[in-house]
Design a protein around this motif. Structure first.
Motif, PDB file in Angstrom:
ATOM      1  N   ALA A 353       0.807  -1.212   0.000  1.00 59.14           N
ATOM      2  CA  ALA A 353       0.000   0.000   0.000  1.00 59.14           C
ATOM      3  C   ALA A 353       0.847   1.272   0.000  1.00 59.14           C
ATOM      4  O   ALA A 353       0.501   2.262  -0.658  1.00 59.14           O
ATOM      5  CB  ALA A 353      -0.936   0.002   1.212  1.00 59.14           C
ATOM      6  N   LYS A 354       1.984   1.271   0.702  1.00 59.16           N
ATOM      7  CA  LYS A 354       2.761   2.497   0.897  1.00 59.16           C
ATOM      8  C   LYS A 354       4.088   2.524   0.155  1.00 59.16           C
ATOM      9  O   LYS A 354       4.757   3.560   0.126  1.00 59.16           O
ATOM     10  CB  LYS A 354       2.996   2.705   2.390  1.00 59.16           C
ATOM     11  N   GLY A 355       4.508   1.398  -0.413  1.00 64.05           N
ATOM     12  CA  GLY A 355       5.680   1.427  -1.273  1.00 64.05           C
ATOM     13  C   GLY A 355       7.014   1.227  -0.576  1.00 64.05           C
ATOM     14  O   GLY A 355       7.091   0.855   0.598  1.00 64.05           O
ATOM     15  N   SER A 356       8.092   1.527  -1.322  1.00 63.35           N
ATOM     16  CA  SER A 356       9.453   1.234  -0.878  1.00 63.35           C
ATOM     17  C   SER A 356       9.888   2.052   0.333  1.00 63.35           C
ATOM     18  O   SER A 356      10.754   1.621   1.095  1.00 63.35           O
ATOM     19  CB  SER A 356      10.435   1.457  -2.033  1.00 63.35           C
ATOM     20  N   GLU A 357       9.314   3.212   0.511  1.00 60.04           N
ATOM     21  CA  GLU A 357       9.697   4.036   1.659  1.00 60.04           C
ATOM     22  C   GLU A 357       9.347   3.341   2.978  1.00 60.04           C
ATOM     23  O   GLU A 357      10.110   3.395   3.947  1.00 60.04           O
ATOM     24  CB  GLU A 357       8.983   5.391   1.583  1.00 60.04           C
ATOM     25  N   PHE A 358       8.214   2.681   2.985  1.00 60.66           N
ATOM     26  CA  PHE A 358       7.808   1.931   4.183  1.00 60.66           C
ATOM     27  C   PHE A 358       8.768   0.765   4.421  1.00 60.66           C
ATOM     28  O   PHE A 358       9.115   0.459   5.566  1.00 60.66           O
ATOM     29  CB  PHE A 358       6.376   1.418   4.017  1.00 60.66           C
ATOM     30  N   GLN A 359       9.202   0.101   3.332  1.00 60.97           N
ATOM     31  CA  GLN A 359      10.158  -1.003   3.460  1.00 60.97           C
ATOM     32  C   GLN A 359      11.454  -0.536   4.105  1.00 60.97           C
ATOM     33  O   GLN A 359      12.028  -1.229   4.946  1.00 60.97           O
ATOM     34  CB  GLN A 359      10.455  -1.615   2.095  1.00 60.97           C
ATOM     35  N   LYS A 360      11.945   0.623   3.697  1.00 63.31           N
ATOM     36  CA  LYS A 360      13.206   1.126   4.246  1.00 63.31           C
ATOM     37  C   LYS A 360      13.094   1.445   5.733  1.00 63.31           C
ATOM     38  O   LYS A 360      14.016   1.199   6.506  1.00 63.31           O
ATOM     39  CB  LYS A 360      13.637   2.371   3.477  1.00 63.31           C
TER      40      LYS A 360
END
Length: 475
Positions: A353-360
């Motif tokens: 839902a929130k993309g790569s920024e959330f992964q980081k």
């Protein structure tokens, strides 16, 4: 077997059944190296320096063939433990085990992907033999007061094998990892040659004097242990395992309530163990960390950390099984696994839902979730179904029923491992882990309502729980 007078002295009061169980643990340790092999071997095979290249489909088979081989091994084990004994089966297993590893190791020189897959199937076949035989050997040689500890040690040694494979796989290629893994079946062969056959099996074959000698070897000979030895031998002889009726009508026994009920309980536990997705998570641990976007740890380091924590948790389970009991631990374990997988599911849902920024920002969550899962699994869902298989199944159908339960377990392991990537493609990571989580919570309800406690009970007392309708209350 050596003369009893040489085996027993005033100094040798230490229970040799502990050493017998320890010897069989090398078989389950070898099983663990097979389970943990693919975590680092798959990236190694896919590297540029590898002499063998596997397609995506072949990689999938490399992960799942072990479980498919184990299905066949479990089926064969049921007959083998009756015809050549528990000890004999463990000794025999070491030969194809070593051959399978060496076939895989030299597949690089032959540049043969099929050799790797065949070797993987052979080692899986040996895992099926061990997964049935070792728990039965432990249950039939251990003192009831220590059976939980020693039975849980089966899972502990599997975890140690997985960890060894994780660590070695970080530093050596997939071929050298095969050679290292072949050492443990050889150690099992040497140690089991020094151990006796189980008194249960010897009595069933009419070898009374050997059974008595084996019992004395395992449990010692002093004023208190002599009585225990005689009681144990008498208990075996009254289990009904030597009568012609039982020999000729094993399958008819499954119509009896005291046989079918524990059999179905064990089948259900085996299903819930594998429906947690544990083998898929172990086989693809490194892949899971890489695909989750976790940057807090190197994927191989995170894999080793998961394996190390799993060993610690499995050791804790050994200490707790005879104290806390089987039922409380498996309840705690299923809830812990369900919550861990739910956390992993929510993480992937938010990543989508929130993309790569959330992964980081939250890449540490998969590490925490998998560590928590492995801790919870090792406390109950890992060791206790195998322990209960050796405890709950009646002696007169144990070989057949254990073979069916073990093959059923590995069949589900194969299905779930083979379909793991398909599930991810269909349900995404969030849906896949949510499915596993729901099944873990279903296990909690099942165990709470239907599973009896077996802590501290002899095998005959456990069988009587299901024989007497008035004593089948849920503990």
């Amino acid at each position: 077997m050596a003369d009893t007078s040489l085996l027993i002295s005033s100094e040798s009061r230490y229970a040799k059944y502990m050493i017998a169980s320890f010897s069989s643990w090398f078989g389950s340790l070898a099983l663990g190296t097979v389970v943990g092999y693919t975590a680092n071997a798959i990236p190694s095979v896919q590297s540029e320096g590898s002499h063998v290249k596997l397609s995506t489909n072949q990689i999938s088979w490399l992960g799942s063939l072990m479980a498919l081989g184990a299905v066949l091994g479990s089926i064969c084990a049921g007959s083998l433990i009756e015809y050549i004994g528990r000890k004999g089966t463990l000794i025999m297993t070491s030969i194809p085990f070593v051959f399978g590893w060496l076939l895989m190791a030299y597949a690089g020189r032959m540049e043969s992907p099929s050799a790797i897959l065949i070797g993987r199937f052979i080692t899986g076949y040996c895992c099926g033999l061990i997964s049935l035989t070792a728990p039965v050997y432990i249950a039939e040689t251990a003192d009831p007061s220590k059976r939980g500890f020693l039975g849980s040690g089966f899972q502990l040694s599997i975890c140690v094998g997985v960890l060894i494979s994780f660590i070695a796989g970080k530093y050596v290629s997939w071929a050298y990892l095969c050679i290292i893994s072949s050492i443990f079946p050889i150690i099992m062969l040497i140690m089991m040659c020094l151990m006796p056959e189980t008194p249960y099996w010897l009595i069933k074959r009419g070898r009374i004097s050997e059974a008595t000698e084996a019992n004395i070897f395992l449990h010692g000979l002093d004023s208190s242990q002599q009585m225990n030895a005689e009681v144990s031998i008498n208990t075996v002889s009254t289990d009904g395992t030597t009568t012609e009726e039982n020999k000729s009508s094993v399958f008819l026994e499954f119509k009896r309530r005291h046989v079918i009920k524990p059999f179905l309980l064990v089948l259900a536990l085996m299903f819930f163990q594998q429906s947690s997705g544990v083998n898929a998570l172990i086989f693809y641990t490194t892949y899971i960390f890489k695909s989750s976007g976790s940057h807090s740890l190197d994927a191989s380091d995170a894999t080793i950390l998961v394996g190390a924590v799993q060993v610690v948790a499995a050791f804790a389970a050994c200490l707790l099984t005879d104290r806390a009991g089987r039922k409380p631990l498996i309840l705690l374990s299923s809830v812990g696994c369900g919550l861990s997988l739910l956390l992993l599911s929510i993480y992937h849902f938010l990543c989508d839902a929130k993309g790569s920024e959330f992964q980081k920002l939250y890449g540490w969550i998969p590490v925490v979730a998998l560590i928590t899962f492995m801790v919870a699994f090792s406390l109950g869902l890992g060791p206790i179904p195998w322990l209960l298989m050796s405890e709950l199944l009646p002696a007169n159908v144990k070989s057949v029923a254990s073979g069916l339960c073990s093959s059923y377990n590995w069949l589900f392991a194969f299905i779930i491992t083979k379909l793991f990537h398909t599930l991810i493609d269909t349900l995404l990571e969030s849906g896949t882990y949510l499915l596993f989580s729901i099944l873990c919570f279903c296990c909690t309800v099942f165990v709470a309502l239907l599973l009896p406690e077996t802590k501290g009970k002899s095998l005959t007392e456990i069988e009587n729980i299901f024989r007497d309708r008035t004593t089948t209350t849920i503990n």
